[in-house]
Design a protein around this motif. Structure first.
Motif, short mmCIF file in Angstrom:
data_model
loop_
_atom_site.label_atom_id
_atom_site.label_comp_id
_atom_site.label_asym_id
_atom_site.label_seq_id
_atom_site.Cartn_x
_atom_site.Cartn_y
_atom_site.Cartn_z
N UNK A 78 5.25 4.11 -7.57
CA UNK A 78 5.66 5.09 -6.54
C UNK A 78 6.07 4.28 -5.30
N UNK A 79 5.40 3.33 -4.86
CA UNK A 79 5.89 2.77 -3.59
C UNK A 79 6.91 1.42 -3.71
N UNK A 86 -0.24 1.10 1.94
CA UNK A 86 0.38 1.88 1.10
C UNK A 86 -0.36 3.13 0.90
N UNK A 87 0.05 4.23 1.04
CA UNK A 87 -0.81 5.39 1.13
C UNK A 87 -0.36 6.68 0.45
N UNK A 88 -0.77 7.55 -0.33
CA UNK A 88 -0.49 8.71 -0.92
C UNK A 88 0.82 8.71 -1.77
N UNK A 89 1.16 7.46 -2.44
CA UNK A 89 2.34 7.42 -3.19
C UNK A 89 1.94 7.68 -4.72
N UNK A 90 3.02 8.00 -5.55
CA UNK A 90 2.59 8.52 -6.85
C UNK A 90 3.72 8.21 -7.74
N UNK A 143 2.20 3.42 -14.25
CA UNK A 143 2.68 2.08 -14.26
C UNK A 143 2.55 1.76 -12.63
N UNK A 144 1.42 1.93 -11.94
CA UNK A 144 1.31 1.46 -10.76
C UNK A 144 1.73 2.31 -9.85
N UNK A 145 1.34 3.59 -9.33
CA UNK A 145 1.89 4.32 -8.72
C UNK A 145 1.79 3.68 -7.16
N UNK A 146 1.01 2.85 -6.59
CA UNK A 146 1.08 2.18 -5.31
C UNK A 146 2.34 1.05 -5.52
N UNK A 194 -3.74 -2.64 3.00
CA UNK A 194 -4.35 -1.63 2.37
C UNK A 194 -3.61 -0.95 1.26
N UNK A 195 -4.24 -0.49 0.07
CA UNK A 195 -3.30 0.26 -1.00
C UNK A 195 -4.21 1.51 -1.19
N UNK A 196 -4.33 2.47 -0.91
CA UNK A 196 -5.37 3.47 -1.09
C UNK A 196 -4.69 4.91 -1.34
N UNK A 197 -5.38 5.72 -2.14
CA UNK A 197 -4.89 6.88 -2.53
C UNK A 197 -3.26 7.16 -3.29
N UNK A 198 -3.17 6.27 -4.08
CA UNK A 198 -1.84 6.36 -4.75
C UNK A 198 -2.05 6.47 -6.30
N UNK A 199 -2.92 7.46 -6.85
CA UNK A 199 -2.88 7.51 -8.31
C UNK A 199 -1.69 8.20 -8.98
N UNK A 200 -1.35 7.59 -10.29
CA UNK A 200 -0.28 8.46 -10.97
C UNK A 200 -0.75 9.59 -11.84
N UNK A 201 -0.08 10.30 -12.22
CA UNK A 201 -0.54 11.68 -12.91
C UNK A 201 -1.49 11.49 -14.20
N UNK A 202 -1.29 10.08 -14.63
CA UNK A 202 -2.07 9.58 -15.81
C UNK A 202 -3.48 9.04 -15.51
N UNK A 203 -3.90 8.86 -14.41
CA UNK A 203 -5.14 8.52 -14.21
C UNK A 203 -5.38 8.16 -12.59
#
Length: 462
Positions: free
Chosen positions: A258-259, A274-278, A283-286, A300-309
């Protein structure tokens, strides 16, 4: 080209050029249109670029500028772009009266100099400055690349712009679907400082695509961009690419991060958030790294989950070697390395004052600050900092040790003086509030509805 540093320690070569002519651009200028002064500024940025010689500076006043406007340009031509292919420096953020670069107000709220790819000026979801808040609302003819950097061994410097509304195809080869906001193939160098890349959409790197080396991106934010691979950024076949005190937030990718996604490219991230990316695919949302040797320092890499988990903020694909120092990554325990935090411990939530829900991205993050009791305060490595300020203009460092991420926490002091006659915004004794209730209201608003222990309201006379 001789240069002196601004906002930076001498070790960092992000500077102000001193040689060459100064060309002025102001969208509503009505004078001779020769760029010699603000009164006689070029109304169109393309005309200034056409007139510029190597070593020149272009000063651009607040307003919206489109790449299909200017002599020789074709209206609504999607191939139109602001092309930077020689040694040149672009500065935005002027009101249009300043005589020096230091007179600019680089407050993130005003003034805003926008380079927009919305050629037919009909995109939805734009803010008051004409900046897209959601690239999914792009409509009609938009520029393939709002800004294009490259050509020969040019050294390009970009400072104080918002780049928005680029829209590149998502099919075909990489060169046909990359870098809607900025497309950079570097054979010389690229320095970017205090820029916002927001609301762009393409296949590889919705916000920015870089192929090449000697790139420094500093105090920049990548917000609400969309890409097939790399919502905010895609780096390919390059080295010496450094991001310092940057924010990657609210970006979205179909797959591959995402990022950003780095492919066969060496990237270093210092004090980045990195925050709130998807990402749709796992495959690494952040951050998704594909075959590189990248490093995160004071990040800081926080709150960047993908739809798979929720557990894939960073994905290394097994082909590269990511390294971490003084860094916090949600859902990953990096503490065995000593200087990193355990991202599986709820006590290490960075406590951002505004939290993005990643599955709602692309979206804009307005407030990058952390609360006064955030665990990321005073935990960084000072030896890896080259800046005098953070991304919102606060002194860096505060309290002796640098914080993790792009923002340095500092308490806010509000002044109250019944006899003050200034601006009454509380920022100093000269501009003090005359009423305590006004100061309390400002303090509550500043801290998103609460007064924290570090917020002070001073009452009295100077």
């Amino acid at each position: 080209m001789s240069r002196v540093s601004i906002f930076l320690l001498p070790a960092l070569l992000l500077c102000i050029p001193l040689d060459g002519a100064i060309l002025h651009v102001k969208f509503d200028a009505t004078g001779a249109a020769d760029g010699s002064s603000w009164a006689d500024a070029y109304p169109k940025l393309q005309d200034a670029l056409a007139a510029a010689a190597p070593g020149d500076e272009i000063w651009v006043a607040a307003g919206i500028y489109y790449p299909d406007e200017g002599a020789g340009q074709v209206n609504n031509d999607r191939t139109s772009s602001f092309v930077l292919d020689q040694d040149i420096s672009l500065y935005g953020g002027f009101v249009g009266t300043e005589l020096t670069l230091l007179a600019r107000n680089l407050n993130p709220a005003k003034p805003v100099t926008v380079l927009s790819g919305d050629l037919d000026q009909n995109d939805g979801g734009k803010d008051a400055d004409g900046v897209l808040t959601d690239p999914d609302l792009i409509n009609g003819d938009n520029s393939h690349h709002v800004v294009t950097v490259g050509g020969g061994s040019s050294n390009v410097f970009i400072d104080g712009f918002t780049i928005t509304g680029g829209n590149r195809e998502t099919s075909g080869g990489p060169d046909l679907r990359s870098g809607a906001g900025i497309y950079a193939v570097i054979f010389g160098s690229l320095d970017m400082i205090s820029c916002r890349i927001q609301g762009n959409h393409s296949g590889f790197g919705g916000g920015m695509f870089i192929a090449g080396s000697n790139v420094n991106v500093t105090l920049c934010s990548f917000l609400s961009n969309r890409g097939t691979s790399g919502g905010a950024y895609y780096g390919n076949n390059g080295s010496g690419i450094a991001f310092r005190s940057c924010v990657f937030a609210g970006n979205a990718a179909t797959s591959g991060g995402g990022a950003f996604i780095a492919s066969n490219s060496t990237n270093q991230f210092f004090n980045c958030t990195f925050h709130g990316n998807s990402a749709v695919d796992d495959a690494g949302s952040g951050i998704h790294d594909l075959g590189s040797a990248s490093a995160l320092i004071n990040c800081v890499v926080w709150n960047s989950p993908s739809s798979d988990g929720p557990l894939d903020e960073i994905d290394d694909n097994g082909a590269g070697t990511l390294s971490f120092s003084h860094t916090l990554v949600q859902h990953q325990d990096l503490s065995a390395a000593g200087s990193n935090l355990d991202g599986t411990d709820p006590a290490n939530d960075p406590l951002f004052l505004e939290t993005l829900v990643s599955n709602q991205s692309p979206q804009v993050w307005d407030d990058f600050r952390q609360a006064s009791n955030s665990p990321i305060i005073d935990l960084g490595d000072n030896t890896q900092n080259f800046l005098l300020v953070d991304i919102v203009g606060r002194t860096r460092t505060f309290n002796g040790t640098i914080d993790l991420g792009a923002v340095e926490y500092q308490p806010r002091i509000w002044h109250v003086d019944a006899s003050a006659t200034g601006a009454e915004d509380g920022t100093s004794w000269a501009a003090a509030f005359t009423d305590l209730q006004d100061a309390l209201a400002a303090a509550i608003k500043w801290n998103e509805g609460r007064i924290e222990g570090a917020t002070r309201v001073e009452i009295g006379t100077e």
